[in-house]
Design a protein around this motif. Structure first.
Motif, short mmCIF file in Angstrom:
data_model
loop_
_atom_site.label_atom_id
_atom_site.label_comp_id
_atom_site.label_asym_id
_atom_site.label_seq_id
_atom_site.Cartn_x
_atom_site.Cartn_y
_atom_site.Cartn_z
N ARG A 1 6.84 12.55 4.58
CA ARG A 1 6.98 11.90 3.36
C ARG A 1 5.88 12.40 2.24
O ARG A 1 4.64 12.10 2.65
N VAL A 2 6.16 12.92 1.38
CA VAL A 2 5.57 13.75 0.24
C VAL A 2 5.33 12.91 -0.95
O VAL A 2 6.36 12.64 -1.70
N LEU A 3 4.12 12.99 -1.50
CA LEU A 3 3.69 12.64 -2.94
C LEU A 3 3.16 13.75 -3.66
O LEU A 3 2.21 14.46 -3.19
N LEU A 4 3.77 14.23 -4.74
CA LEU A 4 3.26 15.11 -5.62
C LEU A 4 2.57 14.97 -7.02
O LEU A 4 3.24 14.10 -7.77
N LEU A 5 1.25 14.93 -7.10
CA LEU A 5 0.70 14.40 -8.29
C LEU A 5 0.27 15.57 -9.36
O LEU A 5 -0.21 16.30 -9.13
N GLU A 6 0.53 14.97 -10.44
CA GLU A 6 0.38 15.95 -11.56
C GLU A 6 -0.31 15.47 -12.75
O GLU A 6 0.21 14.19 -13.33
N LYS A 7 -1.37 15.85 -13.28
CA LYS A 7 -2.26 15.15 -14.43
C LYS A 7 -1.59 15.28 -15.78
O LYS A 7 -1.77 14.37 -16.59
N GLU B 1 8.27 12.42 -3.82
CA GLU B 1 8.12 11.45 -4.99
C GLU B 1 7.02 12.20 -5.87
O GLU B 1 5.98 12.65 -5.54
N VAL B 2 7.55 12.33 -7.27
CA VAL B 2 6.62 12.71 -8.23
C VAL B 2 5.99 12.02 -9.08
O VAL B 2 6.90 11.26 -9.67
N MET C 1 0.83 -1.04 -0.09
CA MET C 1 0.00 0.18 -0.02
C MET C 1 0.88 1.20 -0.06
O MET C 1 1.77 1.32 0.74
N LYS C 2 0.54 2.05 -0.81
CA LYS C 2 1.43 3.36 -0.94
C LYS C 2 0.82 4.77 0.11
O LYS C 2 -0.18 4.99 -0.02
N ARG C 3 1.73 4.71 1.05
CA ARG C 3 1.15 5.39 2.16
C ARG C 3 2.05 6.57 2.27
O ARG C 3 3.68 6.56 2.28
N TYR C 4 1.51 7.87 2.70
CA TYR C 4 2.26 9.11 2.58
C TYR C 4 1.83 9.94 3.64
O TYR C 4 0.96 9.79 4.36
N ASP C 5 2.75 10.86 4.24
CA ASP C 5 2.24 11.91 5.25
C ASP C 5 1.37 13.10 4.63
O ASP C 5 0.66 13.53 5.26
N VAL C 6 1.82 13.31 3.36
CA VAL C 6 0.97 14.43 2.79
C VAL C 6 1.12 13.98 0.98
O VAL C 6 1.87 13.50 0.55
N ILE C 7 -0.10 14.27 0.66
CA ILE C 7 -0.19 14.31 -1.05
C ILE C 7 -0.80 15.61 -1.61
O ILE C 7 -1.61 16.06 -0.92
N VAL C 8 -0.05 16.30 -2.34
CA VAL C 8 -0.39 17.30 -2.98
C VAL C 8 -0.69 17.07 -4.40
O VAL C 8 -0.18 16.40 -5.26
N ILE C 9 -1.93 17.57 -5.00
CA ILE C 9 -2.77 17.53 -5.99
C ILE C 9 -2.27 18.71 -6.73
O ILE C 9 -2.95 19.93 -6.59
N GLY C 10 -1.59 18.66 -7.84
CA GLY C 10 -1.17 19.94 -8.68
C GLY C 10 0.15 20.50 -8.68
O GLY C 10 0.65 20.44 -7.39
N SER C 11 0.66 20.55 -9.71
CA SER C 11 2.29 21.00 -9.59
C SER C 11 2.56 22.48 -10.25
O SER C 11 3.71 22.66 -10.61
N GLY C 12 1.58 23.29 -10.01
CA GLY C 12 1.89 24.78 -10.33
C GLY C 12 2.59 25.24 -9.13
O GLY C 12 3.39 24.78 -8.29
N ALA C 13 2.67 26.90 -8.92
CA ALA C 13 3.75 27.30 -8.15
C ALA C 13 3.21 26.96 -6.39
O ALA C 13 4.19 26.65 -5.84
N ALA C 14 1.84 26.85 -6.35
CA ALA C 14 1.41 26.68 -4.92
C ALA C 14 1.73 25.35 -4.56
O ALA C 14 2.08 24.86 -3.36
N GLY C 15 1.50 24.27 -5.50
CA GLY C 15 1.76 22.94 -5.08
C GLY C 15 3.24 22.58 -5.05
O GLY C 15 3.43 21.87 -4.02
N MET C 16 4.06 22.98 -6.02
CA MET C 16 5.38 22.82 -5.72
C MET C 16 6.10 23.19 -4.32
O MET C 16 6.81 22.49 -3.89
N ILE C 17 5.77 24.55 -4.12
CA ILE C 17 6.09 25.02 -2.78
C ILE C 17 5.63 24.35 -1.75
O ILE C 17 6.38 24.25 -0.55
#
Length: 411
Positions: A28-34, A127-128, A1-17
């Motif tokens: 432990r962070v996962l950044l998801l971009e469509k 993780e991107v 199972m893929k577990r993270y402390d934080v998942i960010v949806i979107g890789s614009g300025a707000a999402g990346m920072i």
């Protein structure tokens, strides 16, 4: 199972920072971009020059956002323009403010900003995953559990929605965040395209396309909206007007336009001169050269193409001397020069809109943390929220500030 402390949806300025800040907090962070690449809209910001922020103090900065500006106070206090400049300096992006106000990366290339943010994500082991469109946020008993994409499920007690608005759909804007938030009970205010060219009923603008005018003031010519105005450079187009002043003005105009269908405005192309000052200008020019024409009198203020069109509106011959022109026509010309009438009757919608006016209701977000007041572990940042500002680095600063606060996970 893929577990993270934080998942960010979107890789614009707000999402990346947001992802960077959370990772710096040892999450432990996962950044998801469509899309297949990160930061597509950031790369296009400011025509690729990337106006990151400006040098206004927080109080003046917030005032530029109108009635919703106070919501930004905690985010700006934590991460204002000074902190943003220091942040970019630390990750290898030198900045400067050539006009003393707008802050750009040295070299004026958004690619340097995007590369630096991507390198920092990699350095922090974020993780991107690209080509990952999130279709559902998982929750149970008003607590976030994770997200579901078209191809996978990821688990986390914290999800940050940084999906942006509806502007520039070619760069991936589809309003995903509004639908995701709505599924969890959040309300979205009415959405309008903002920061784009405007079309006018009058077609004489087509004859002035070669010229750009500085310090033009635009204001709505309706009693109910008389305080709505903007100042800046204007460019004429085949079907209307564009330029920085129009981009700022558009965010005020689009809600009115949706109600009324067309909006009468007046433009001062004479760098703010009123009727008395314009009359004195004609008299002074006539004293200098008694044989000078109206066009010659106005060339120090306006380009020839604009002079000819405004004279035509006033039914005045620009090759005539001012004091030889009929009195009522002189008065009409002065009035038109001080307040040129135009009628805004449309725009290209979100297709060319740089930002979205409206978004997730501020009443449902805690400004101290950017966390939802409805669902524990759900955070918002950037353009998806009901906050938008004028040109000049305002919207990017808000994206960075709100993303940084959301990534702090202060709840």
């Amino acid at each position: 199972m893929k577990r993270y402390d934080v998942i960010v949806i979107g890789s614009g300025a707000a999402g990346m920072i947001a992802a960077i800040k959370a990772a710096r907090e040892k999450k432990r962070v996962l950044l998801l971009e469509k899309l297949s690449k990160l930061g597509s809209k950031l790369k296009a910001t400011g025509g690729g020059r990337c106006n990151l922020t400006n040098t206004l103090g927080n109080e003046d900065f917030m005032a530029k956002f109108g009635r919703n500006g106070r919501f930004m106070q905690d985010a700006l206090n934590l991460f204002g323009h000074k902190e943003l400049i220091e942040f970019f300096n630390d990750i290898g992006v030198k900045t400067h403010a050539p006009d003393g106000f707008r802050v750009f990366p040295v070299g004026h290339d958004s690619q340097t900003v995007l590369f630096a943010l991507q390198n920092e994500l990699e350095h922090l082991h974020v993780e991107v995953r690209t080509s990952q469109k999130v279709i559902e946020i998982l929750s149970e008993d008003l607590q976030i559990k994770g997200v579901k994409s078209r191809s996978d499920i990821y688990f986390s007690p914290n999800v940050i929605i940084a999906t942006g608005g509806l502007g520039y759909p070619v760069l991936g804007a589809e309003g995903d965040g509004y639908a995701l938030a709505s599924s969890l009970g959040h309300k979205t205010t009415e959405l309008y395209p903002a920061m784009m060219p405007l079309t006018t009923k009058e077609k004489w603008t087509n004859n002035c396309r070669a010229d750009t005018l500085a310090k033009v003031e635009l204001r709505v010519d309706l009693k109910k909206y008389k305080n709505l105005k903007a100042l800046g450079d204007l460019i004429f187009t085949k079907n209307g007007i564009r330029g920085p002043v129009v981009l700022d003005f558009a965010r005020e105009i689009t809600p009115i336009l949706s109600k009324l269908g067309e909006v009468p405005i007046v433009a001062n192309f004479t760098k703010g001169m009123n009727e008395d000052e314009i009359l004195r200008h004609f008299k002074n020019e006539s004293v200098k050269d008694p044989d000078s024409t109206i066009e010659q009198n106005l060339l120090s203020i306006l380009p020839s193409s604009v002079i000819h069109e405004l004279c035509r509106l006033a039914d005045v011959d620009p090759s005539m001397r001012f004091n030889k022109t009929e009195g009522k026509n002189r008065a009409r010309l002065i009035k038109i020069l001080a307040a040129t009438p135009l009628t805004v009757n449309g725009h290209e919608g979100f297709k060319t809109a740089m930002i979205t006016r409206g978004g997730i209701s501020l009443k449902e977000i805690d400004p101290r943390t950017m966390q939802s007041r409805l669902v524990k572990g759900l955070y918002f940042c950037g353009e998806v929220i009901d906050i938008d500002g004028p040109c000049g680095g305002y919207n990017l600063q808000w994206s960075f500030s709100s993303g940084y606060l959301a990534g702090s996970l202060l709840s």
